[in-house]
Design an enzyme around this catalytic site. Structure first.
Site, short mmCIF file in Angstrom:
data_model
loop_
_atom_site.label_atom_id
_atom_site.label_comp_id
_atom_site.label_asym_id
_atom_site.label_seq_id
_atom_site.Cartn_x
_atom_site.Cartn_y
_atom_site.Cartn_z
N SER A 152 1.00 -1.30 0.07
CA SER A 152 0.31 0.24 0.02
C SER A 152 1.26 1.45 -0.26
CB SER A 152 -0.62 -0.07 0.89
OG SER A 152 -1.92 0.49 1.11
N ASP A 276 -9.51 -3.14 -6.80
CA ASP A 276 -9.36 -2.53 -5.14
C ASP A 276 -9.99 -1.38 -4.99
OD1 ASP A 276 -7.54 -0.68 -3.65
OD2 ASP A 276 -6.36 -1.93 -3.91
N HIS A 305 -7.86 -4.65 -2.27
CA HIS A 305 -6.15 -4.61 -1.37
C HIS A 305 -5.90 -4.93 -0.64
CE1 HIS A 305 -4.14 -0.16 -0.86
NE2 HIS A 305 -4.46 -0.94 0.83
#
Length: 330
Positions: A152, A276, A305
């Site tokens: 991320s 995502d 995600h």
């Protein structure tokens, strides 16, 4: 779309019942799986960065340094070394015989006791300084080099780090997982009405993280944090002025990983899922057109995600993908 993909990698297929991007994303939060790292006890390290702060890190299997590349895991926004995805990856690489470093960013919960400052999506000088200090202490680690993995926001930091300083560190390969390489587009997606529950949850975490003692904040900064109603306002009123960016828009423009991909000189794979819920995939189509032979982009159909919970293995698919990538680049 798959560009410069890993040739021998099986396609990702989601594991029922986690069949949507949201369910893939939420699985770890809902189940809270216990990831046992006791077979490889970690040693607490404090690695110096600028301003007198120190980053907390957990080093596993020190005795293996110099035998296999050291895998460095960098968490995402509001995460830390104990995030489920970091622990799962640590177990995966340790089971394959690699030493592992779980590195916490400046101001994250484990680092906070020795950090007055805070991280952001482009503060790549922090992991560089920390790894440089580690290599000075553990010279054996340089013999087999480093494999850097960022998740991320940590993946965005990693891309910038590799582009700016990859050759100054013995990086053999790097990987980003679900990185917001276009921070502006990510902000717009994240603030869409469908994500309001995510937004409320993440904003609360960010505020607690930023204000935890001994964070060094002015009264104006504390007020800005308290009054932020969105993550963009948090970035615009706290992160941007604190670090000299021209508002949130300037921060996003200057720190997005996409702009740094042309300068990457070490093998890097960018993994992302087309469902995502937070990060749109358009930037990855653009990344695939960068034309840098060192960069491979792999966009999966499904995965959420930092999810990638696959039907064919209990280990997250992204870990196996990165291992396959390492096998290709040597």
């Amino acid at each position: 779309m798959t560009a410069h993909a890993v040739s021998d990698l099986p396609p990702f297929r989601p594991r029922p019942p986690w069949l949507t991007g949201d369910l893939q994303t939420l699985r770890n939060f809902l189940l809270r799986p216990r990831i046992d790292l006791r077979p490889w006890p970690g040693e607490r390290l404090w690695l110096p960065v600028s301003g007198g702060d120190q980053l907390a890190a957990s080093l596993h299997a020190r005795d293996w340094l110099g035998e296999q590349p050291l895998v460095v895991l960098i968490h995402g926004l509001s995460g830390c070394e104990d995030s489920v995805y970091v622990r799962a990856s640590a177990r995966f690489w340790l089971s394959l015989g690699h030493p592992v470093l779980r590195l916490n960013l400046r101001g994250s919960q484990p680092s906070r006791p020795r950090c007055r400052g805070h991280y952001h999506g482009g503060r790549s000088e922090d992991p560089y300084a920390a790894l440089d200090a580690l290599l000075s202490r553990e010279r054996a680690a340089a013999r087999q080099g480093l494999v850097l993995v960022g998740y991320s926001l940590g993946g965005n930091v990693l891309i910038k780090l590799v582009a700016e300083a990859g050759r100054r560190l013995p990086v053999r390969a790097a990987a980003s997982v679900s990185a917001p390489i276009d921070l502006e587009a990510t902000s717009q997606r994240f603030h869409a009405p469908r994500n309001r529950v995510y937004l409320r949850w993440l904003l609360g975490l960010l505020k607690r993280e930023a204000t935890a003692p001994p964070a060094e904040l002015s009264d104006a900064e504390r007020q800005a944090i308290a009054q932020a109603r969105t993550v963009r306002e948090f970035d615009d009123r706290f992160i941007a002025p604190r670090f000299g960016f021209d508002g949130a828009a300037g921060y996003y423009r200057d720190c997005s990983g996409l702009r740094f991909l042309p300068d990457v000189e070490t093998p890097l794979i960018a993994l992302h899922a087309d469902d995502d819920p937070w990060i749109p995939d358009a930037a990855y189509a653009e990344a695939a057109r960068v034309g840098n032979r060192n960069v491979r982009v792999h966009l999966t159909h499904g995965g959420g995600h930092v999810g990638f919970h696959a039907i064919d293995d209990t280990q997250p698919w992204h870990d196996r993908a990165i291992h396959a990538f390492m096998g290709e680049v040597g």
